[in-house]
Write a protein that holds these residues in place. Structure first.
Motif, PDB file in Angstrom:
ATOM      1  N   ASN A  12     -10.474   1.279   4.677  1.00  0.00           N
ATOM      2  CA  ASN A  12      -9.265   0.223   4.475  1.00  0.00           C
ATOM      3  C   ASN A  12      -8.729  -0.487   5.776  1.00  0.00           C
ATOM      4  O   ASN A  12      -8.777   0.147   6.800  1.00  0.00           O
ATOM      5  CB  ASN A  12      -8.251   1.025   3.432  1.00  0.00           C
ATOM      6  CG  ASN A  12      -8.950   1.392   2.264  1.00  0.00           C
ATOM      7  OD1 ASN A  12      -8.414   0.818   1.138  1.00  0.00           O
ATOM      8  ND2 ASN A  12      -9.166   2.693   1.841  1.00  0.00           N
ATOM      9  N   ARG A  21       1.375   6.921   4.075  1.00  0.00           N
ATOM     10  CA  ARG A  21       0.831   8.403   4.719  1.00  0.00           C
ATOM     11  C   ARG A  21       1.986   9.231   4.507  1.00  0.00           C
ATOM     12  O   ARG A  21       2.971   8.936   5.302  1.00  0.00           O
ATOM     13  CB  ARG A  21       0.021   8.328   5.850  1.00  0.00           C
ATOM     14  CG  ARG A  21      -1.126   7.353   5.686  1.00  0.00           C
ATOM     15  CD  ARG A  21      -1.962   7.363   6.956  1.00  0.00           C
ATOM     16  NE  ARG A  21      -2.986   6.612   6.846  1.00  0.00           N
ATOM     17  CZ  ARG A  21      -4.150   7.038   6.451  1.00  0.00           C
ATOM     18  NH1 ARG A  21      -4.386   8.300   6.098  1.00  0.00           N
ATOM     19  NH2 ARG A  21      -5.004   6.078   6.517  1.00  0.00           N
ATOM     20  N   ALA A  36       0.657  -1.118  -0.027  1.00  0.00           N
ATOM     21  CA  ALA A  36       0.147   0.052  -0.072  1.00  0.00           C
ATOM     22  C   ALA A  36       0.976   1.266   0.127  1.00  0.00           C
ATOM     23  O   ALA A  36       2.023   1.316  -0.334  1.00  0.00           O
ATOM     24  CB  ALA A  36      -0.604  -0.134   1.278  1.00  0.00           C
ATOM     25  N   CYS A  37      -0.153   2.315   0.459  1.00  0.00           N
ATOM     26  CA  CYS A  37       0.372   3.739   0.349  1.00  0.00           C
ATOM     27  C   CYS A  37       0.828   4.053   1.739  1.00  0.00           C
ATOM     28  O   CYS A  37       0.021   4.201   2.407  1.00  0.00           O
ATOM     29  CB  CYS A  37      -0.416   4.715  -0.454  1.00  0.00           C
ATOM     30  SG  CYS A  37      -2.123   4.662   0.210  1.00  0.00           S
ATOM     31  N   VAL A  63       0.297   2.033   6.835  1.00  0.00           N
ATOM     32  CA  VAL A  63       0.366   1.622   5.405  1.00  0.00           C
ATOM     33  C   VAL A  63      -1.292   1.100   5.157  1.00  0.00           C
ATOM     34  O   VAL A  63      -1.781   0.771   6.351  1.00  0.00           O
ATOM     35  CB  VAL A  63       1.158   0.688   4.896  1.00  0.00           C
ATOM     36  CG1 VAL A  63       2.445   1.332   4.769  1.00  0.00           C
ATOM     37  CG2 VAL A  63       1.129  -0.700   5.497  1.00  0.00           C
ATOM     38  N   SER A  64      -1.893   1.222   4.080  1.00  0.00           N
ATOM     39  CA  SER A  64      -3.382   0.631   4.141  1.00  0.00           C
ATOM     40  C   SER A  64      -3.555   0.151   2.870  1.00  0.00           C
ATOM     41  O   SER A  64      -2.597   0.515   1.802  1.00  0.00           O
ATOM     42  CB  SER A  64      -4.234   1.946   4.306  1.00  0.00           C
ATOM     43  OG  SER A  64      -4.429   2.924   3.118  1.00  0.00           O
ATOM     44  N   THR A  65      -4.430  -0.629   2.776  1.00  0.00           N
ATOM     45  CA  THR A  65      -5.119  -1.136   1.312  1.00  0.00           C
ATOM     46  C   THR A  65      -5.722   0.161   0.654  1.00  0.00           C
ATOM     47  O   THR A  65      -5.593   1.322   1.129  1.00  0.00           O
ATOM     48  CB  THR A  65      -6.107  -2.161   1.670  1.00  0.00           C
ATOM     49  OG1 THR A  65      -7.285  -1.842   2.217  1.00  0.00           O
ATOM     50  CG2 THR A  65      -5.706  -3.275   2.297  1.00  0.00           C
ATOM     51  N   MET A  66      -6.029   0.115  -0.776  1.00  0.00           N
ATOM     52  CA  MET A  66      -6.337   1.031  -1.534  1.00  0.00           C
ATOM     53  C   MET A  66      -7.994   1.211  -2.092  1.00  0.00           C
ATOM     54  O   MET A  66      -8.123   1.516  -3.023  1.00  0.00           O
ATOM     55  CB  MET A  66      -5.434   1.219  -2.804  1.00  0.00           C
ATOM     56  CG  MET A  66      -4.152   1.350  -2.406  1.00  0.00           C
ATOM     57  SD  MET A  66      -3.699   3.058  -1.779  1.00  0.00           S
ATOM     58  CE  MET A  66      -4.159   4.122  -3.298  1.00  0.00           C
ATOM     59  N   ALA A  98     -11.603   2.085  -2.492  1.00  0.00           N
ATOM     60  CA  ALA A  98     -12.510   3.377  -2.221  1.00  0.00           C
ATOM     61  C   ALA A  98     -13.574   3.114  -1.935  1.00  0.00           C
ATOM     62  O   ALA A  98     -14.243   2.073  -2.343  1.00  0.00           O
ATOM     63  CB  ALA A  98     -12.372   3.911  -3.640  1.00  0.00           C
ATOM     64  N   ASP A 155     -10.724   6.746   7.680  1.00  0.00           N
ATOM     65  CA  ASP A 155      -9.194   6.189   7.716  1.00  0.00           C
ATOM     66  C   ASP A 155      -8.263   7.606   8.037  1.00  0.00           C
ATOM     67  O   ASP A 155      -7.122   7.405   8.543  1.00  0.00           O
ATOM     68  CB  ASP A 155      -8.926   5.949   5.908  1.00  0.00           C
ATOM     69  CG  ASP A 155      -9.627   4.694   5.934  1.00  0.00           C
ATOM     70  OD1 ASP A 155     -10.303   4.175   6.549  1.00  0.00           O
ATOM     71  OD2 ASP A 155      -9.112   4.036   4.514  1.00  0.00           O
TER      72      ASP A 155
END
Length: 273
Positions: free
Chosen positions: A93, A19, A16-17, A112-115, A117, A127
Motif C-alpha cells: 500500500n 497504525r 486510511a487506517c 497512514v496507508s491505503t487499504m 490487500a 508494509d
C-alpha cells in the motif's frame, strides 16, 4: 468500461487506517548517528525534497541484512519528501505521514496507508516492516555526491541507506506546469526526420474547474512528437493523464523545448475497434 478519478478526489488516496503500534515520540530514544555520517541540519529539507530516495541497503544492529525490506527487487522501497509530508512507495500500500527535520533527527509522524490487500505475503509483510522502522524519531544524515545518500538509523540500531535520484523539478531547474492530456486509444503514423515509420500519440489538452468538472470543449487530437516520462501507451485504451510540463533549457536543435512527466492517470477507457 470507464474508471475515472476526478482530480478533486485524488487527495483521498491516502484515506486510511492509522497504525496502532506507532511509537511514542516523546519516550522513544534516538540512536546516535555514526561518526562517519554527514550530519543533516534543518536547512537540508530542500535537499530531501529534491530527490526520490530508493532503499539500497538495510542492516540490523548486528550488521545482518534485513531481507524483509527487499520484497521487490525491481522496485525498491522509495521515499518522497514534500511540504512537510513523507510518502512511501513500492510497498503493498502507499503510505504517508508528516515529517520534520531538526539537527540530526528526522521525526516521522503516525503513518497512514491505503487499504489494498496484496496476494503476495511478502508484500503484505513489507508494509508492516517499513512502518515499524520509519515511524517516530530517526537519526539521519545526508551525504552529498553525484548520487546523494540518505542514512536513517532507528532507535533499535537498524541502519537504512537510500540513494537519491533527482526529481524532475531538480533536473529541469524549477517547477513544472500542471496540465491534463487526453491520449487517444490508437497512435497514427507521423513524419519525423530521424525516426522512420514513427507512430505518434494522438493528444489534446483538456481542462477542469476547481471542483473537478471538465470545462470548455477540447480541440482536435494532434500528433504528439514528445515522450511522456513514466507513461507507457496501451493500444486500444484511451487515457486522461495529469502531467507536469517543464521547459528544457538550451535544448538541442532537433529536440523539443518541453519535457513531460506523468504525475498520475486520471481516467482510463477501453475503446472497442
Amino acid at each position: 468500461m470507464t474508471r475515472a478519478l476526478l482530480p478533486s478526489l485524488l487527495a483521498l488516496a491516502l484515506a486510511a487506517c492509522a497504525r496502532d503500534n506507532a511509537p511514542d515520540a516523546s519516550t522513544t530514544p534516538v540512536a546516535p548517528a555514526t561518526p562517519a555520517a554527514v550530519t543533516a541540519a534543518a536547512t537540508d529539507a530542500p535537499a530531501l525534497e529534491g530527490y526520490h530516495w530508493q532503499l539500497s541497503s538495510a542492516a540490523d544492529a548486528q550488521g545482518r541484512r534485513i531481507d524483509t525490506l527487499f520484497a521487490r527487487d525491481d522496485k525498491p522501497v522509495q521515499l518522497e519528501f514534500g511540504e512537510g509530508r513523507i510518502g512511501i512507495a513500492n510497498t503493498c500500500n502507499h503510505m504517508g505521514g508528516s515529517y520534520a527535520a531538526s539537527g540530526d533527527t528526522l521525526t516521522v509522524g503516525r503513518l497512514v496507508s491505503t487499504m489494498m490487500a496484496c496476494t503476495d505475503n511478502a508484500l503484505m509483510a513489507l508494509d508492516r516492516e517499513v512502518g515499524q522502522r520509519l515511524e517516530g524519531p530517526l537519526a539521519y544524515a545526508l551525504q552529498a555526491g553525484e548520487m546523494p545518500q540518505l542514512t536513517l538509523t532507528t532507535a533499535g540500531g537498524d541502519v537504512l541507506t537510500f540513494l537519491g535520484k533527482p526529481t524532475a523539478q531538480t533536473r529541469y531547474g524549477g517547477p513544472g506546469e500542471r496540465v491534463f492530456l487526453e491520449v487517444a486509444a490508437e497512435t497514427k503514423p507521423c513524419s519525423h526526420p530521424l525516426i522512420p515509420d514513427k507512430q505518434c500519440l494522438q493528444v489534446r489538452e483538456i481542462r477542469y474547474d476547481e471542483n473537478g468538472a471538465k470545462i470548455g470543449e477540447p480541440g482536435q487530437f494532434q500528433h504528439f512528437y514528445d515522450e511522456i516520462e513514466g507513461y507507457a501507451h496501451e493500444p486500444g485504451v484511451r487515457h486522461v493523464l495529469r502531467v507536469d510540463r517543464y521547459t528544457v533549457r538550451n535544448p538541442p536543435a532537433d529536440a523539443s523545448a518541453h519535457a513531460y512527466v506523468l504525475d498520475r492517470v486520471v481516467e482510463s477507457e477501453t475503446v472497442r475497434p
